[in-house]
Design an enzyme around this catalytic site. Structure first.
Site, short mmCIF file in Angstrom:
data_model
loop_
_atom_site.label_atom_id
_atom_site.label_comp_id
_atom_site.label_asym_id
_atom_site.label_seq_id
_atom_site.Cartn_x
_atom_site.Cartn_y
_atom_site.Cartn_z
N HIS A 190 0.94 -1.27 0.38
CA HIS A 190 0.64 0.24 0.36
C HIS A 190 1.24 0.93 0.08
O HIS A 190 0.86 1.81 0.91
CB HIS A 190 -0.97 -0.26 1.36
CG HIS A 190 -1.73 -1.04 0.69
ND1 HIS A 190 -3.66 -0.53 0.67
CD2 HIS A 190 -2.02 -2.46 1.82
CE1 HIS A 190 -3.75 -1.50 0.22
NE2 HIS A 190 -3.39 -2.72 1.40
N ASN A 224 -0.60 -5.43 -6.73
CA ASN A 224 -1.54 -4.62 -5.68
C ASN A 224 -0.83 -3.55 -4.85
O ASN A 224 0.08 -3.87 -3.81
CB ASN A 224 -2.67 -5.78 -5.21
CG ASN A 224 -3.42 -6.61 -6.53
OD1 ASN A 224 -3.09 -7.67 -6.19
ND2 ASN A 224 -4.32 -6.01 -7.44
N ARG A 240 11.22 2.72 -16.37
CA ARG A 240 12.47 4.18 -16.26
C ARG A 240 12.79 3.66 -14.38
O ARG A 240 13.05 4.51 -14.36
CB ARG A 240 12.18 5.16 -16.72
CG ARG A 240 12.54 4.84 -18.30
CD ARG A 240 12.68 6.62 -18.79
NE ARG A 240 12.96 6.58 -19.87
CZ ARG A 240 11.56 6.80 -21.08
NH1 ARG A 240 10.95 7.18 -20.78
NH2 ARG A 240 12.13 7.14 -21.87
N ASP A 285 -5.79 -13.78 0.81
CA ASP A 285 -6.36 -12.01 0.84
C ASP A 285 -8.04 -12.51 1.15
O ASP A 285 -8.45 -11.86 0.38
CB ASP A 285 -5.42 -10.98 -0.23
CG ASP A 285 -6.05 -9.99 0.32
OD1 ASP A 285 -6.36 -9.28 1.74
OD2 ASP A 285 -6.10 -9.57 -1.03
N LEU A 323 -11.96 -3.53 -6.00
CA LEU A 323 -11.41 -3.99 -4.88
C LEU A 323 -11.19 -4.45 -3.51
O LEU A 323 -10.10 -3.89 -3.40
CB LEU A 323 -10.51 -4.80 -5.73
CG LEU A 323 -9.88 -6.42 -6.19
CD1 LEU A 323 -11.32 -7.26 -6.93
CD2 LEU A 323 -9.29 -6.74 -7.15
#
Length: 389
Positions: A205, A229, A237, A285, A318
């Site tokens: 995150h 995710n 780059r 998850d 999601l």
């Protein structure tokens, strides 16, 4: 089929992840693996019954390092009233092929975190049958606002040692993994502090650049949470957090194989780049509706809709899955991006390695799964072989 044993048994003609050729597993009457030896090993003279698995795979059960709830209970919502559900969840996960798991707390109030940690702390010493709680995974609240995903913004906190101490309270010993955004730490002291407490640090995150991620790895972070995710995309780059993790020999990335969080094509790229179970491990998850039918369910102060194993917020964000861990193993094989041995290892050996537990080997309890690959149907199935104390 579940078979129980109180007597020694020799399992022969087994394929075992991490071992070459066919093996025999010698299991004693206490349900402990005494030896794993190549078939035909000279000098093995026992009178134990033989179980010929005719080339099927034998593994330990799965270990799920990121599971948010099951059977309608979200782990951050634990109270004295609903704590009895942990026993049912442990049995449900055992029946789903899982030996151990980390109840995962998504971002919520510090009050909720500490209340739930206190309950887990009470349960840990007295666990009986079923999948074992191995500790807690705190996914937050030290996350980047821009990559918070479904985590509620109002409970995000700045990443400082004082804030970490506040969140952990007296329960640091219960926490096994914490997911955080390393770029939020301006001092470079938080990760070493967490490591001093024995907590594994996972990056996620996050908006971290490759340089910021590399610095976090130098400070002691050894894991990345759900690859791809809620992190910057791989760019030619600026490889970002994930690119830095893939090339680091001592960092393992978790990933979700439900076909929704990450496309099978990108998973194939990830698997090839990360040397499969050497640098990766599967997680479910899964959210609280795991084990329940599709429908609309409460999720903190909001609601999620579950369809075909995928959970989304009302705005389409999601938020997770309701698929058990071993479905990910079957998916990897079904999609043709992983051989059977590697797929099994990604849910059994690899997560154990990620938190310092031994892989399948002698002296391990024989909580074994038997996996069968059907060449005709192209299906991978599994069953438990033993229940041991």
């Amino acid at each position: 089929m579940i078979q129980a044993t109180q007597n020694p048994v020799d399992i022969i003609n087994a394929r075992v992840p991490g071992y070459k050729d066919l093996q025999m597993l010698l299991v004693n009457q206490e349900g402990i693996i005494e030896q794993i030896l190549p078939m035909g090993t000279v000098g093995v003279d026992r009178c134990a019954p033989l179980l010929d698995v005719v080339g099927d795979w034998i593994s330990l059960g799965g270990v799920d390092l990121q599971i948010n709830g099951a059977l309608g209970l979200a782990f951050p919502d634990l109270t004295d009233i609903n704590a009895h559900l942990l026993v049912k969840i442990s049995q449900f996960l055992w029946d789903a092929g899982v030996d151990g798991f980390l109840p995962t707390f998504v971002t919520t109030s510090v009050e909720n975190i500490q209340r739930s940690l206190a309950i887990i702390a009470k349960v840990l010493p007295s666990q009986q049958a079923g999948a074992k709680i191995l500790g807690v995974h705190l996914e937050g609240p030290f996350l980047n606002f821009q990559k918070r995903g479904a985590h509620p913004a109002e409970y995000l906190l700045p990443l400082t040692i004082d804030q970490v101490k506040w969140v952990l309270g007296n329960y640091a010993h219960v926490v096994k993994i914490i997911t955080l955004a390393p770029e939020l730490d301006l001092t470079g002291k938080v990760i070493p502090y967490l490591r001093s407490l024995g907590i594994t640090v996972s990056l996620g995150h996050s908006q971290a650049t490759a340089a910021q991620a590399q610095r976090a790895f130098q400070e002691g972070a050894t894991m990345v949470t759900h690859a791809f995710n809620t992190m910057p995309v791989l760019h030619h780059r600026e490889p970002g957090l994930l690119g830095a993790a893939i090339i680091h020999p001592d960092v393992m990335c978790s990933f979700i194989a439900d076909g929704k969080h990450v496309s099978p094509t990108m998973l194939q790229i990830l698997l090839r780049a990360s040397y499969q179970e050497k640098g990766l491990f599967l997680v479910s998850d899964a959210l609280a509706p795991l084990g329940l039918p599709d429908g609309v369910y409460p999720w903190d102060s909001r609601q999620i809709e579950v369809k075909n194993g995928t959970a989304q917020l009302a705005d389409g964000t999601l938020s997770g899955t309701t698929l058990p861990l071993l479905v990910g193993v079957q998916n990897l094989v079904k999609w043709g991006i992983c051989d059977v041995e590697s797929a099994i290892a990604l849910a059994t050996n690899a997560p154990r390695q990620a938190i310092g537990l031994p892989r399948i080997a002698k002296s391990q309890p024989a909580n074994l799964l038997r996996w069968h690959w059907d060449e005709t149907t192209k299906e991978l199935t599994w069953e438990r072989l033993f229940i041991v104390g």
